[in-house]
Write a protein that holds these residues in place. Structure first.
Motif, PDB file in Angstrom:
ATOM      1  N   TYR A 190       0.808  -1.217   0.000  1.00 59.02           N
ATOM      2  CA  TYR A 190       0.000   0.000   0.000  1.00 59.02           C
ATOM      3  C   TYR A 190       0.844   1.272   0.000  1.00 59.02           C
ATOM      4  O   TYR A 190       0.406   2.326  -0.477  1.00 59.02           O
ATOM      5  N   ASP A 191       2.074   1.198   0.540  1.00 60.42           N
ATOM      6  CA  ASP A 191       2.886   2.399   0.700  1.00 60.42           C
ATOM      7  C   ASP A 191       3.954   2.570  -0.386  1.00 60.42           C
ATOM      8  O   ASP A 191       4.845   3.414  -0.258  1.00 60.42           O
ATOM      9  N   ARG A 192       3.845   1.795  -1.457  1.00 61.11           N
ATOM     10  CA  ARG A 192       4.719   2.044  -2.609  1.00 61.11           C
ATOM     11  C   ARG A 192       4.317   3.354  -3.271  1.00 61.11           C
ATOM     12  O   ARG A 192       3.139   3.736  -3.301  1.00 61.11           O
ATOM     13  N   THR A 193       5.281   4.041  -3.849  1.00 59.77           N
ATOM     14  CA  THR A 193       4.981   5.245  -4.619  1.00 59.77           C
ATOM     15  C   THR A 193       4.905   4.876  -6.098  1.00 59.77           C
ATOM     16  O   THR A 193       5.617   3.978  -6.563  1.00 59.77           O
ATOM     17  N   PRO A 194       4.052   5.542  -6.868  1.00 61.54           N
ATOM     18  CA  PRO A 194       3.917   5.206  -8.284  1.00 61.54           C
ATOM     19  C   PRO A 194       5.232   5.230  -9.053  1.00 61.54           C
ATOM     20  O   PRO A 194       5.459   4.378  -9.927  1.00 61.54           O
ATOM     21  N   ASN A 195       6.115   6.173  -8.742  1.00 63.63           N
ATOM     22  CA  ASN A 195       7.359   6.271  -9.509  1.00 63.63           C
ATOM     23  C   ASN A 195       8.331   5.130  -9.223  1.00 63.63           C
ATOM     24  O   ASN A 195       9.373   5.020  -9.871  1.00 63.63           O
ATOM     25  N   SER A 196       7.978   4.254  -8.246  1.00 68.49           N
ATOM     26  CA  SER A 196       8.824   3.089  -7.970  1.00 68.49           C
ATOM     27  C   SER A 196       8.380   1.864  -8.763  1.00 68.49           C
ATOM     28  O   SER A 196       9.024   0.817  -8.699  1.00 68.49           O
ATOM     29  N   LEU A 197       7.267   1.977  -9.504  1.00 66.76           N
ATOM     30  CA  LEU A 197       6.717   0.826 -10.216  1.00 66.76           C
ATOM     31  C   LEU A 197       7.334   0.672 -11.600  1.00 66.76           C
ATOM     32  O   LEU A 197       7.486   1.653 -12.345  1.00 66.76           O
ATOM     33  N   GLY A 198       7.660  -0.563 -11.946  1.00 69.69           N
ATOM     34  CA  GLY A 198       8.108  -0.868 -13.290  1.00 69.69           C
ATOM     35  C   GLY A 198       6.935  -1.216 -14.189  1.00 69.69           C
ATOM     36  O   GLY A 198       5.803  -1.375 -13.729  1.00 69.69           O
ATOM     37  N   PRO A 199       7.162  -1.354 -15.497  1.00 68.58           N
ATOM     38  CA  PRO A 199       6.084  -1.659 -16.439  1.00 68.58           C
ATOM     39  C   PRO A 199       5.300  -2.919 -16.086  1.00 68.58           C
ATOM     40  O   PRO A 199       4.063  -2.941 -16.194  1.00 68.58           O
ATOM     41  N   GLN A 200       5.989  -3.981 -15.676  1.00 66.42           N
ATOM     42  CA  GLN A 200       5.283  -5.219 -15.344  1.00 66.42           C
ATOM     43  C   GLN A 200       4.418  -5.066 -14.098  1.00 66.42           C
ATOM     44  O   GLN A 200       3.332  -5.644 -14.000  1.00 66.42           O
ATOM     45  N   GLU A 201       4.893  -4.268 -13.150  1.00 67.11           N
ATOM     46  CA  GLU A 201       4.086  -4.026 -11.948  1.00 67.11           C
ATOM     47  C   GLU A 201       2.844  -3.206 -12.284  1.00 67.11           C
ATOM     48  O   GLU A 201       1.760  -3.458 -11.749  1.00 67.11           O
ATOM     49  N   LEU A 202       2.985  -2.246 -13.176  1.00 65.87           N
ATOM     50  CA  LEU A 202       1.825  -1.467 -13.607  1.00 65.87           C
ATOM     51  C   LEU A 202       0.819  -2.348 -14.338  1.00 65.87           C
ATOM     52  O   LEU A 202      -0.392  -2.209 -14.161  1.00 65.87           O
ATOM     53  N   ARG A 203       1.315  -3.266 -15.167  1.00 66.83           N
ATOM     54  CA  ARG A 203       0.416  -4.186 -15.870  1.00 66.83           C
ATOM     55  C   ARG A 203      -0.310  -5.091 -14.889  1.00 66.83           C
ATOM     56  O   ARG A 203      -1.508  -5.363 -15.049  1.00 66.83           O
ATOM     57  N   ARG A 204       0.399  -5.566 -13.861  1.00 64.91           N
ATOM     58  CA  ARG A 204      -0.230  -6.407 -12.846  1.00 64.91           C
ATOM     59  C   ARG A 204      -1.311  -5.637 -12.088  1.00 64.91           C
ATOM     60  O   ARG A 204      -2.380  -6.171 -11.791  1.00 64.91           O
ATOM     61  N   LEU A 205      -1.010  -4.393 -11.768  1.00 67.21           N
ATOM     62  CA  LEU A 205      -1.975  -3.562 -11.045  1.00 67.21           C
ATOM     63  C   LEU A 205      -3.222  -3.329 -11.889  1.00 67.21           C
ATOM     64  O   LEU A 205      -4.355  -3.432 -11.390  1.00 67.21           O
ATOM     65  N   HIS A 206      -3.012  -3.031 -13.149  1.00 66.84           N
ATOM     66  CA  HIS A 206      -4.151  -2.820 -14.062  1.00 66.84           C
ATOM     67  C   HIS A 206      -4.967  -4.092 -14.201  1.00 66.84           C
ATOM     68  O   HIS A 206      -6.213  -4.068 -14.106  1.00 66.84           O
TER      69      HIS A 206
END
Length: 281
Positions: A190-206
């Motif tokens: 929950y406390d990750r910042t968006p700018n720490s996310l890689g492309p695969q993490e963004l895809r997983r979140l979506h």
């Protein structure tokens, strides 16, 4: 407050059952509810004899189109219920509005928590009357958003992920429950910042967001102990048995389905956040 899956479940039921029905009479049992519609007399007069042309949704606002060019807008808040009834059914406590149709019974609005909104407004004055409609974020159940566009929206935020997911100006209507479940499914803290996310993490979140919301609608929303949500026929939602982390901490909670460790809870932004310390990074 109800979230997207619950409000969308109600919308689909109402659109199927009420479209083309004409309102014969209106009983207003809570006078204060009509204040934004010009008072009781105008509220009743603007609804009686009108035909419902369909039911749509903008975020968590339900909108019943009328053949008069006006719209009946309802926000259910945390404790609102819209219930179908036969005319002869006993009026339940906390019923604030009852619409009787020329056929097929009634629709009753109940306000269990005192935070329901109900407004009759001209269709061309919607955003002037309800300015919140103009600042809503993306609605994953109303319009699919490609993961790259989703990623750009998330990366533009500076707050931590839980705050981003619960901000209706970014993504509308996820709430505490679904944001925790989405983060768990995506394997993100929950406390990750968006700018720490890689492309695969963004895809997983979506992917987690889309799948969980549609799954919750398939199970007709979620009714937890102490919540007021039921569908238009008074049936609780069935998604509670599929919850992985939300309110699963402590002695009576279920362990993480992946690592079988206890679910943790943390006070974040004055509310509890639930997560798995092992599986979410």
């Amino acid at each position: 407050m109800l979230a997207l899956p619950e409000v969308e479940t109600i919308r689909r039921d109402l659109d199927r059952e009420l479209s083309s029905l004409r309102i014969k009479s209106v009983e207003l049992l809570e006078i204060g509810l009509a204040k934004r519609s010009g008072g009781k007399k105008k509220f009743v007069g603007r609804l009686e004899k009108a035909k419902i042309t369909g039911v749509r949704r903008r975020g968590l606002y339900l909108m019943m189109g009328l053949d008069t060019g006006e719209v009946l807008v309802i926000h259910l808040g945390a404790g609102g219920q819209l219930r179908r009834h036969a005319n002869r059914d006993e009026i339940e406590p906390n019923t604030v509005v009852s619409l009787t149709f020329t056929k097929k019974g009634q629709l009753r609005l109940l306000d269990q928590a005192g935070d329901v909104e109900c407004i009759v407004v001209r269709a061309d004055k919607l955003t002037q009357t309800i300015p919140e409609l103009e600042i809503m974020g993306i609605d994953p159940l109303d319009q699919p958003v490609p993961w790259r566009m989703f990623g750009q929206i998330v990366l533009a935020q500076e707050a931590k992920l839980k705050a981003v997911l619960t901000d209706d100006r970014v993504i509308v209507g996820l709430g505490e429950l679904y944001s925790d479940e989405i983060l768990f499914a995506a394997g993100l803290r929950y406390d990750r910042t968006p700018n720490s996310l890689g492309p695969q993490e963004l895809r997983r979140l979506h992917r987690a967001m889309v799948e969980i919301l549609h799954d919750a609608v398939k199970h007709r929303g979620c009714t937890l102990e102490g919540s007021y949500y039921v569908d238009v026929h008074g049936v609780p939602g069935g998604y509670a048995e599929y919850i992985n982390v939300f309110k699963q901490s402590g002695r009576n909670g279920r362990p993480c389905p992946r690592c079988h460790r206890a679910i943790q809870k943390y006070r974040y932004r004055r509310r509890w956040t639930y997560y798995c310390e092992q599986c979410q990074i």
